[in-house]
Design an enzyme around this catalytic site. Structure first.
Site, PDB file in Angstrom:
ATOM      1  N   THR A 232     -36.472 -62.387  -3.577  1.00 29.46           N
ATOM      2  CA  THR A 232     -36.455 -63.722  -2.981  1.00 29.46           C
ATOM      3  C   THR A 232     -35.087 -64.152  -2.471  1.00 29.46           C
ATOM      4  O   THR A 232     -35.003 -65.103  -1.687  1.00 29.46           O
ATOM      5  CB  THR A 232     -36.948 -64.767  -4.000  1.00 29.46           C
ATOM      6  OG1 THR A 232     -36.147 -64.683  -5.185  1.00 29.46           O
ATOM      7  CG2 THR A 232     -38.409 -64.522  -4.349  1.00 29.46           C
TER       8      THR A 232
ATOM      9  N   ILE B 136     -30.008 -60.796  -5.650  1.00 31.93           N
ATOM     10  CA  ILE B 136     -29.492 -61.667  -6.705  1.00 31.93           C
ATOM     11  C   ILE B 136     -30.584 -62.489  -7.374  1.00 31.93           C
ATOM     12  O   ILE B 136     -30.341 -63.111  -8.408  1.00 31.93           O
ATOM     13  CB  ILE B 136     -28.383 -62.606  -6.179  1.00 31.93           C
ATOM     14  CG1 ILE B 136     -28.930 -63.553  -5.110  1.00 31.93           C
ATOM     15  CG2 ILE B 136     -27.200 -61.809  -5.653  1.00 31.93           C
ATOM     16  CD1 ILE B 136     -27.960 -64.662  -4.748  1.00 31.93           C
ATOM     17  N   SER B 137     -31.800 -62.500  -6.812  1.00 31.00           N
ATOM     18  CA  SER B 137     -32.881 -63.245  -7.457  1.00 31.00           C
ATOM     19  C   SER B 137     -34.217 -62.689  -6.988  1.00 31.00           C
ATOM     20  O   SER B 137     -34.352 -62.222  -5.854  1.00 31.00           O
ATOM     21  CB  SER B 137     -32.791 -64.737  -7.127  1.00 31.00           C
ATOM     22  OG  SER B 137     -33.752 -65.471  -7.866  1.00 31.00           O
ATOM     23  N   SER B 138     -35.196 -62.753  -7.884  1.00 29.22           N
ATOM     24  CA  SER B 138     -36.517 -62.228  -7.552  1.00 29.22           C
ATOM     25  C   SER B 138     -37.565 -62.963  -8.369  1.00 29.22           C
ATOM     26  O   SER B 138     -37.255 -63.687  -9.316  1.00 29.22           O
ATOM     27  CB  SER B 138     -36.590 -60.722  -7.837  1.00 29.22           C
ATOM     28  OG  SER B 138     -36.467 -60.476  -9.227  1.00 29.22           O
TER      29      SER B 138
END
Length: 338
Positions: free
Chosen positions: A96, A104-106
């Site tokens: 994401t 860095i984000s999921s």
């Protein structure tokens, strides 16, 4: 998945999207249920059936030949909107947020999330800290189960916490979203009955124990597995790994780090590709500082044990990994906890 194909000429209305999303969500829940993830606590089925994952991933990134592609829910092309919706309800992790080519984000794989939430073992009235806010989806599932005042989620990145708040609001859920270093916990919201971590660690911070009630449970990714610790008091916690594999974005801040072994080059590739041995090599070799060949000798001599035979002890500022028995012959100090 259960989403139907959109009419490429006529597009789809908000009502059509809501219907397709509901069908796709029901299909995802059935898939997770068939895998047995809800068996130990069927109440989590209701949470996954109620919380609309697509509202927490208004866009995500997929790999394509030569690079990446962003799928988003407001795409003017109905075919691409359908791809976005189907992906949102696929049982797979979704990237994401990337920065300078680094993930860095999921949003984690839903079936793995279900397994972790069930293993967390929450009870009515529990207060939960989530380390790694991500999209806010996991916090919404917890809030659905426990209520909004019981759930705190923390992340170092203000962009991530801002979007998590927005996603929670859009879906009609509330949780306390804090911007801060998750490795330091959230002392202003302590004490906690449960801590669930959704990012990769090199060690479990001892400060978390200080923010837990006696008997609390900490569930955290370590190496390529998930350890479930029971907290006795502010100085001691102990527990075993689940049998499942787990790969997460690294925790940023103190205590973070991806699983990956600098010792791998010393061993045959066939061994390094073995998922369980890679877990052992990272835990005992990289985090414990044991030579890779010695790790291999122990693993083979003990019958190639799976993750569930390994455990971790935190005791008065020192951390150990162990095989079968914390008082047995195979105990290794860990260097990542602080």
């Amino acid at each position: 998945m259960g989403a139907e194909h959109a009419d490429a000429e006529g597009g789809d209305s908000d009502g059509d999207l809501a219907v397709r999303a509901e069908r796709a969500r029901a299909a995802l829940v059935r898939e997770i249920e068939l895998n047995g993830a809800f068996d130990a606590d069927p109440r989590w089925r209701d949470a996954f059936a109620a919380v609309p994952r697509h509202l927490f991933v208004p866009y995500y990134i997929v790999g394509v030949p030569g690079g990446y592609e962003r799928l988003w829910g407001q795409d003017p092309d109905p075919r691409r909107r359908l791809r976005w919706l189907e992906g949102a309800y696929a049982d797979q992790p979704l990237a994401t947020r990337m920065r300078d080519g680094e993930l860095i984000s999921s949003s984690s794989q839903p079936s793995l999330m279900a397994t972790m939430l069930v293993e967390l073992g929450v009870e009515d009235g529990d207060r939960v800290l989530e380390v790694g806010a991500g999209t806010g989806y996991n916090a919404a599932l917890l809030a659905h189960r426990l209520g909004p005042d019981a759930v705190t989620t923390v992340d170092l990145d203000p962009e991530i916490t801002e979007s998590a708040r927005a996603h929670l609001a859009a879906a009609g859920y509330r949780a306390v979203v804090v911007t801060g270093d998750g490795a330091r916990g959230c002392p202003e919201r302590a004490p906690f009955d449960r801590i669930i971590v959704t990012c990769a660690l090199r060690g479990v911070p001892f400060v978390w124990l200080e923010q837990c009630r006696p008997g609390a449970r900490i569930l955290a990714p370590l190496s390529t597995g998930i350890v479930v610790l029971t907290v006795r008091d502010a100085g001691f916690a102990q527990g075993r790994f689940l049998s499942t594999s787990a790969y997460f974005v690294a925790l940023r801040g103190a205590g973070g780090g991806e699983a990956g072994s600098g010792w791998a080059g010393r061993l045959p590739r066939s061994l390094v590709r073995d998922e369980v041995f890679r877990f052992v090599l990272t835990l005992v070799g990289e985090y414990g500082g044991v030579d890779a060949r010695e790790v291999l000798r122990v693993w083979e001599r003990e019958g190639r044990p799976g993750r569930e035979r390994f455990g971790v002890t935190l005791d008065q500022g020192r951390a150990y990994a162990w095989l079968d028995d914390p008082a047995g012959p195979h105990v290794w100090p860990l260097r990542g906890s602080a």
